[in-house]
Design a protein around this motif. Structure first.
Motif, PDB file in Angstrom:
ATOM      1  N   ASP A 103      26.766  53.644  -4.141  1.00 21.44           N
ATOM      2  CA  ASP A 103      27.710  54.734  -4.381  1.00 21.44           C
ATOM      3  C   ASP A 103      28.920  54.633  -3.456  1.00 21.44           C
ATOM      4  O   ASP A 103      30.040  54.954  -3.842  1.00 21.44           O
ATOM      5  CB  ASP A 103      27.027  56.088  -4.174  1.00 21.44           C
ATOM      6  N   ALA A 104      28.667  54.220  -2.215  1.00 15.70           N
ATOM      7  CA  ALA A 104      29.735  54.132  -1.218  1.00 15.70           C
ATOM      8  C   ALA A 104      30.470  52.797  -1.272  1.00 15.70           C
ATOM      9  O   ALA A 104      31.475  52.616  -0.582  1.00 15.70           O
ATOM     10  CB  ALA A 104      29.159  54.355   0.185  1.00 15.70           C
ATOM     11  N   GLY A 105      29.967  51.835  -2.067  1.00 13.27           N
ATOM     12  CA  GLY A 105      30.618  50.536  -2.182  1.00 13.27           C
ATOM     13  C   GLY A 105      30.547  49.713  -0.912  1.00 13.27           C
ATOM     14  O   GLY A 105      31.491  48.989  -0.578  1.00 13.27           O
ATOM     15  N   ILE A 106      29.424  49.797  -0.196  1.00 15.75           N
ATOM     16  CA  ILE A 106      29.276  49.074   1.068  1.00 15.75           C
ATOM     17  C   ILE A 106      28.568  47.744   0.820  1.00 15.75           C
ATOM     18  O   ILE A 106      27.414  47.725   0.391  1.00 15.75           O
ATOM     19  CB  ILE A 106      28.475  49.916   2.085  1.00 15.75           C
ATOM     20  N   PRO A 107      29.234  46.602   1.084  1.00 11.09           N
ATOM     21  CA  PRO A 107      28.627  45.290   0.838  1.00 11.09           C
ATOM     22  C   PRO A 107      27.416  45.035   1.729  1.00 11.09           C
ATOM     23  O   PRO A 107      27.283  45.620   2.820  1.00 11.09           O
ATOM     24  CB  PRO A 107      29.755  44.303   1.162  1.00 11.09           C
ATOM     25  N   ILE A 108      26.543  44.138   1.273  1.00  8.92           N
ATOM     26  CA  ILE A 108      25.349  43.755   2.011  1.00  8.92           C
ATOM     27  C   ILE A 108      25.343  42.250   2.224  1.00  8.92           C
ATOM     28  O   ILE A 108      25.642  41.483   1.297  1.00  8.92           O
ATOM     29  CB  ILE A 108      24.068  44.156   1.251  1.00  8.92           C
ATOM     30  N   VAL A 109      25.008  41.831   3.426  1.00 11.33           N
ATOM     31  CA  VAL A 109      24.755  40.421   3.731  1.00 11.33           C
ATOM     32  C   VAL A 109      23.358  40.361   4.342  1.00 11.33           C
ATOM     33  O   VAL A 109      23.093  41.034   5.340  1.00 11.33           O
ATOM     34  CB  VAL A 109      25.796  39.844   4.712  1.00 11.33           C
ATOM     35  N   ALA A 110      22.459  39.592   3.735  1.00 13.82           N
ATOM     36  CA  ALA A 110      21.064  39.601   4.176  1.00 13.82           C
ATOM     37  C   ALA A 110      20.487  38.190   4.231  1.00 13.82           C
ATOM     38  O   ALA A 110      20.796  37.348   3.370  1.00 13.82           O
ATOM     39  CB  ALA A 110      20.229  40.473   3.249  1.00 13.82           C
TER      40      ALA A 110
END
Length: 350
Positions: A305-312
């Motif tokens: 919803d907040a458009g926060i990218p993820i790197v995992a």
């Protein structure tokens, strides 16, 4: 919580596990708006797939719903200038993942706000049940009874208690002139199937289905259009190094983050990620515990919803939910979360 944003100015990346947000009832009410990723949408910005006529039909259905909802809220004129409150109407957008249901739901919200038909509310199904839990059933009805519309995204029934609660809540609101717009991947008469004994509360499910006019939206998941499969995860060292170079990023170990999520109600997850620009996670692996998985779904929804990218690092994010879980009653919830995790992972590569 309106705490300090994550910072890398000290040379050390912030961690979500160090954040302990609190949420007031006033903030829960203030959050009844579409998520940031849908802050600027409208019916005009929805792009129907030319090969899927149901998408264009859905736009027209939503526009007609807005007209009817505004008329219902205004009521019918009686003698001496008084108005009779008319029951609200309902529209139910049913379709697969990524066909634009939330876009249309948010557009419905904004159309009615722009028409000055009255206040509007937008919440996920989970947020609505949380609101009823915080304020109480009667108080929640009073809180929402003055709204022209209540928009409910991702309508899901996870237990009989929620089924009864929301059914009665919506029925009471409709009687008071509030219209209901909802999205889901499950038709109203099928809610609850495969999760628990639906016959035990069939009356409540039937009540829900009677409130809504169902609009079916066909089409492939737009999040997967022209996207390659889940990318090969970077190493733990790469994730840590990248996190250090991003202002406002957080860096967490997967197991530690999952354990931290268990210390707070999901209604606090919005506050948990407030001010975060990118989320870095090391050591991702498949989850076997259902409770852990459902909390991760809630966090994924808030991140999306907040458009926060993820790197995992670790396992690919499309393997987080085990095959056993995907075969169970929460299958649609896990598939939606996987779709969103992949979209956020690709955003993290850009």
């Amino acid at each position: 919580m309106h705490g300090a944003s994550p910072s890398t100015s000290s040379g050390t990346t912030a961690h979500l596990v160090d954040r302990h947000p609190t949420v007031t009832p006033e903030r829960l009410v203030a959050q009844l708006v579409p998520p940031p990723t849908f802050a600027d949408v409208s019916f005009d910005t929805y792009r129907p797939d030319p090969g899927e006529p149901s998408q264009s039909d859905a736009v027209r259905s939503c526009e007609q719903f807005c007209t009817e909802a505004a008329q219902r809220r205004a009521g019918k004129k009686k003698l001496f200038g008084k108005r009779e409150v008319l029951p609200g109407v309902g529209v139910y957008l049913d379709g697969g993942f990524g066909v634009g249901k939330t876009h249309l739901l948010a557009s419905t919200y904004y159309r009615l706000v722009a028409a000055d038909a009255g206040p509007a509310a937008f919440a996920t199904f989970g947020e609505l049940t949380q609101l009823a839990g915080v304020f109480g059933f009667v108080e929640c009805i009073e809180l929402l009874s003055g709204y022209v519309v209540v928009c409910i995204d991702e309508f899901e029934l996870d237990d009989p208690g929620n089924t009864t609660l929301i059914s009665r809540l919506l029925s009471a609101l409709v009687e008071r002139g509030v219209s209901i717009a909802a999205t889901s991947n499950t038709l109203p008469e099928q809610l609850g199937e495969g999760r628990f004994a639906a016959q035990d509360f069939l009356r409540e499910i039937n009540t829900l289905s009677q409130i809504f006019t169902t609009v079916r939206i066909e089409g492939p998941d737009y999040r997967h259009r022209d996207l390659p499969p889940a990318p090969q995860p970077p190493s733990d060292e790469d994730v840590r190094a990248r996190a250090e170079g991003v202002e406002g990023a957080t860096l967490d170990d997967f197991d530690a983050l999952c354990a931290h999520l268990a210390t707070m109600h999901p209604s606090r997850y919005n506050a948990l990620i407030e001010g975060v620009t990118e989320v870095f996670v090391t050591g991702v692996h498949p989850i076997e515990d259902q409770s852990v998985a459902l909390r991760l779904v809630s966090l994924t929804d808030r991140l999306y919803d907040a458009g926060i990218p993820i790197v995992a690092s670790g396992s690919k994010l499309d393997t987080v939910f085990s095959e056993e879980m995907l075969a169970g009653g929460f299958r649609k919830k896990y598939l939606r979360a996987t779709s969103r995790l992949l979209a956020l992972t690709h955003a993290g590569q850009e």
